[in-house]
Design a protein around this motif. Structure first.
Motif, short mmCIF file in Angstrom:
data_model
loop_
_atom_site.label_atom_id
_atom_site.label_comp_id
_atom_site.label_asym_id
_atom_site.label_seq_id
_atom_site.Cartn_x
_atom_site.Cartn_y
_atom_site.Cartn_z
N THR A 1 15.26 17.32 -6.14
CA THR A 1 14.55 18.60 -6.14
C THR A 1 14.97 19.38 -7.38
OG1 THR A 1 16.31 19.75 -4.96
CG2 THR A 1 14.61 18.70 -3.61
N ASP A 2 14.30 20.51 -7.64
CA ASP A 2 14.84 21.45 -8.61
C ASP A 2 15.74 22.42 -7.86
OD1 ASP A 2 13.07 23.22 -7.39
OD2 ASP A 2 11.67 23.25 -9.07
N GLU A 3 16.21 23.44 -8.53
CA GLU A 3 17.16 24.36 -7.89
C GLU A 3 16.48 25.41 -7.01
OE1 GLU A 3 19.69 25.92 -10.93
OE2 GLU A 3 20.61 23.99 -11.30
N ALA A 4 15.17 25.57 -7.12
CA ALA A 4 14.45 26.56 -6.30
C ALA A 4 14.57 26.18 -4.83
CB ALA A 4 12.98 26.62 -6.71
N GLY A 5 14.82 27.16 -3.99
CA GLY A 5 14.84 26.91 -2.56
C GLY A 5 16.21 26.83 -1.93
N ARG B 1 21.13 15.75 -10.12
CA ARG B 1 20.95 15.22 -11.47
C ARG B 1 19.70 15.80 -12.11
NH1 ARG B 1 21.41 8.86 -10.98
NH2 ARG B 1 21.95 8.89 -13.16
N ASP B 2 19.77 17.06 -12.45
CA ASP B 2 18.63 17.72 -13.07
C ASP B 2 18.35 17.11 -14.45
OD1 ASP B 2 18.25 19.39 -10.94
OD2 ASP B 2 19.13 21.16 -11.90
N SER C 1 15.94 22.39 -17.09
CA SER C 1 16.19 23.68 -16.44
C SER C 1 14.89 24.24 -15.84
CB SER C 1 16.78 24.68 -17.43
OG SER C 1 15.87 24.89 -18.50
N ALA C 2 13.78 23.57 -16.06
CA ALA C 2 12.49 24.02 -15.54
C ALA C 2 12.47 23.98 -14.02
CB ALA C 2 11.37 23.14 -16.10
N GLN C 3 11.79 24.96 -13.44
CA GLN C 3 11.56 25.00 -12.00
C GLN C 3 10.08 25.14 -11.75
OE1 GLN C 3 13.91 27.93 -9.98
NE2 GLN C 3 15.83 27.18 -10.80
N ASN D 1 12.42 17.67 -12.41
CA ASN D 1 13.49 17.48 -11.44
C ASN D 1 12.95 17.12 -10.05
OD1 ASN D 1 15.40 18.18 -13.40
ND2 ASN D 1 15.13 20.34 -12.96
N ARG D 2 11.71 17.46 -9.80
CA ARG D 2 11.06 17.16 -8.51
C ARG D 2 10.53 15.74 -8.58
NH1 ARG D 2 7.70 22.61 -6.80
NH2 ARG D 2 9.47 24.03 -6.93
#
Length: 116
Positions: free
Chosen positions: A46-50, A89-90, A93-95, A101-102
């Motif tokens: 996933t990304d860091e959002a959430g 493991r991103d 930095s994009a969300q 990352n997704r």
């Protein structure tokens, strides 16, 4: 090696970012798995959002979606193991919906790693 150069990307939840591209990638992977009979780790990210409470199960759900799609294409369930790693493991930095990352990646599992 196919597994090192391909990933399946998601826009949100367990929705593929590009369903035709995901189907094409999975279709290409099927004969490789059937022919080689290697056990594969399907790794969801996933990304860091959430936040972690949402992302840990979401990463697992993404991996499981890909696993089920491969099983529906005839790959033996015993060769496929879904693992969620959230944002461990991103790539960027994009969300958001276009974040790389997704994704789901594929790794060869170690002999004996998964017991029946």
């Amino acid at each position: 090696n196919w597994t090192r150069s391909h990933a399946i990307f998601f826009s949100s939840d367990t929705d593929y970012r590009d369903s035709p591209a995901a189907a094409k990638a999975l279709d290409a992977l099927v004969p490789l798995l059937k022919g080689a009979q290697h056990t594969i780790r399907i790794i969801g990210y996933t990304d860091e959002a959430g936040g972690q409470n949402r992302n840990v199960p979401l990463a697992q759900d993404r991996a499981e979606k890909v696993r089920q799609d491969l099983i529906s294409r005839g790959v033996s369930a015993s060769l496929l193991h879904a693992v969620g790693r959230a944002d461990a493991r991103d790539l960027s930095s994009a969300q958001g919906a276009l974040s790389p990352n997704r994704r789901v990646e594929f790794e060869l599992a170690f002999d004996g790693e998964f017991q029946p």
